[in-house]
Design an enzyme around this catalytic site. Structure first.
Site: not given
Ligand code: SDX
Length: 433
Positions: A307, A364
């Site tokens: 998140h 989720d």
């Molecule tokens: C919602 O914003 C809100 O409030 C949203 C929400 C709401 O109520 O409105 O809470 C609802 O959308 C919840 C999120 C649902 N999405 C997912 O579950 C999809 C999986 N999660 C991700 O794609 C990610 O965690 C996000 C999109 C939720 C957040 O992305 P960020 O903040 O841009 O983080 P990032 O992509 O920059 O990741 C930081 C690091 C990266 O690794 P490095 O580059 O540091 O090596 O964390 C890793 C990412 O690769 N990472 C994950 C991951 N989420 C982040 N690695 C594996 N699996 C994951 N799920």
């Protein structure tokens, strides 16, 4: 003396005010930055950028705190959760009295139906069309059927428009589902409460009313409450961006539905179930999922994890995990996907990759399992998120419209394209080669 931030660029220093919110969050007010320094900030994804000052929802991501108008989210997990009450609180800023609720419920009941010609619009969609596409299109179509609400001049008109949108999104969602299955639409029943009426419109048939299970109705109220607002998330920010151009409430919320659709936002609940089904079919083990999620060469993500704001367990996920248990046990549902989800959580929470990046289950991760258990079709999961979120979108839009500091949202950029060049007539152009 108010705190100041000092920015040094070259041999010059600039001071900017530091503003502080009611929960101690602080920000550097850079509204004068470009005018005074000629520079802008660069922050793709706006992870470090505040777009507004808001009184609606407070999140402390480090501590896993979520409050609607100051009330902790945990306090809405009560014996008979009431989505309408929470929606009223979020939209109007205080808990409703009995009279407030009675009056609001009357307007919701009287406006649950759709204009007959609106229903014909559904016939234009192919059977099997994605419900989210129909939802956003038909919410936008409300602008055609309710021109009196395109310009909200006073509080009464706003309340009338908000109640109609809040009531009709449920009907539009149910009709989107009915159209995607090619089955007849079911009229709203004025004797049913909000969530019960939704279940009726989703699952009744002309010859047989769906039997509403009160336990499922309660679970649905709580699921919607937990999704009701979440400050400046992608879709709420979209509603504000569209609203900042003074587009009407329906158009702004229709844009919010589109922003919510993607698997990184509201489409994640569907992506989680697809991931769990994949494991259940034996295509990947939970351990392989963890390995793929950690791999820098794979675009696989552990859906439902991570998140932008929560660097702790999402308090909504904690509640939903408990509701999962409650609903599956009470309804004697033995869903293998829950075991797989619990196993993935167990593996991730003790894995350095996830611990280091503070990746925890989000809203989720468990919501889809409950929705499956209460009979919601999988392709409707993002639509369920949208129904829950509509009070938040309405509240965010209303707050922005009333904010004297609101300006049209128009970010800047850093240009990295070709420097000045000349037009070359086509006969003198070389082939691309
Ligand atoms: C919602 O914003 C809100 O409030 C949203 C929400 C709401 O109520 O409105 O809470 C609802 O959308 C919840 C999120 C649902 N999405 C997912 O579950 C999809 C999986 N999660 C991700 O794609 C990610 O965690 C996000 C999109 C939720 C957040 O992305 P960020 O903040 O841009 O983080 P990032 O992509 O920059 O990741 C930081 C690091 C990266 O690794 P490095 O580059 O540091 O090596 O964390 C890793 C990412 O690769 N990472 C994950 C991951 N989420 C982040 N690695 C594996 N699996 C994951 N799920």
């Amino acid at each position: 003396m108010a705190e100041r931030a000092i920015l040094t660029i070259g041999d010059r220093s600039y001071e900017f005010p530091v503003i502080e919110g009611s929960e101690g969050e602080r920000a550097i007010d850079i509204t004068e930055l470009r005018a005074r320094t000629g520079l802008i900030t660069y922050d793709p994804g706006f992870g470090n950028t505040g777009s507004c000052i808001s009184n609606i929802t407070f999140i402390d991501g480090e501590k896993g705190i979520l409050r609607y108008r100051g009330i902790p989210i945990e306090q809405f997990d009560r014996p008979t959760p009431n989505f309408i009450e929470a929606a009223w609180l979020i939209i109007f800023g205080r808990l409703p009295t009995k009279d407030d609720l009675a009056g609001f419920n009357v307007i919701l009941t009287e406006n649950a139906h759709l204009d007959e010609s609106m229903k014909h619009n559904f016939e234009g969609f192919p059977v099997g069309a994605p419900p989210m596409a129909m939802l956003s299109a038909m919410i936008n179509a409300l602008s055609c059927f309710h021109p009196e609400y395109l310009k909200l001049s006073d509080e009464d008109t706003f309340e009338a428009a908000a109640a109609r949108l809040f009531s009709k999104i449920r009907t539009i969602a149910a009709y989107s589902y009915r159209r995607s299955k090619g089955v007849p639409y079911i009229f709203p029943n004025p004797h049913l409460r909000y969530c019960a009426n939704f279940l009726h419109m989703m699952f009744s048939m002309p010859y047989k009313d769906h039997v509403i299970d009160s336990d499922i109705e309660d679970a649905l109220n709580l699921i919607f409450i937990l999704h009701a607002d979440h400050e400046q998330n992608c879709s709420a920010a979209t509603v504000r961006v569209v609203g900042s151009g003074q587009a009407n409430l329906f158009a702004s919320v229709a844009a919010g539905v589109c922003a919510l659709w993607g698997p990184r936002h509201g489409g994640a609940n569907l992506a989680v179930i697809r991931m769990l089904e994949d494991v259940h079919r034996g295509n990947h083990s939970p351990e392989e999922c963890i390995r793929m999620a950690k791999s820098q060469t794979s675009d696989f993500r552990l859906m439902g994890f991570g998140h932008r704001v929560y660097k702790n367990y999402d308090p909504r996920a904690r509640i939903l995990k408990a509701v999962c248990d409650r609903v599956l046990t009470r309804h004697h549902v033995n869903d293998p996907l829950l075991e797989i989800a619990l196993r993935l959580e167990e593996l991730a929470l003790k894995d350095e990759y996830f611990v280091e990046r503070k990746l925890y289950p989000n809203v989720d991760f468990y919501s889809g399992i409950i929705m499956r258990a209460i009979g919601i079709p999988t392709d409707m999961f993002p639509v369920m998120f949208a129904i829950g979120r509509v009070p938040g979108w309405i509240a965010q839009w209303r707050e922005q419209q009333g904010d004297p500091q609101t300006r049209i949202a128009r970010p800047r950029q850093i240009y990295a394209g070709p420097t000045v060049t000349s037009y070359i007539p086509i006969e003198r152009r070389e082939s691309a080669g």
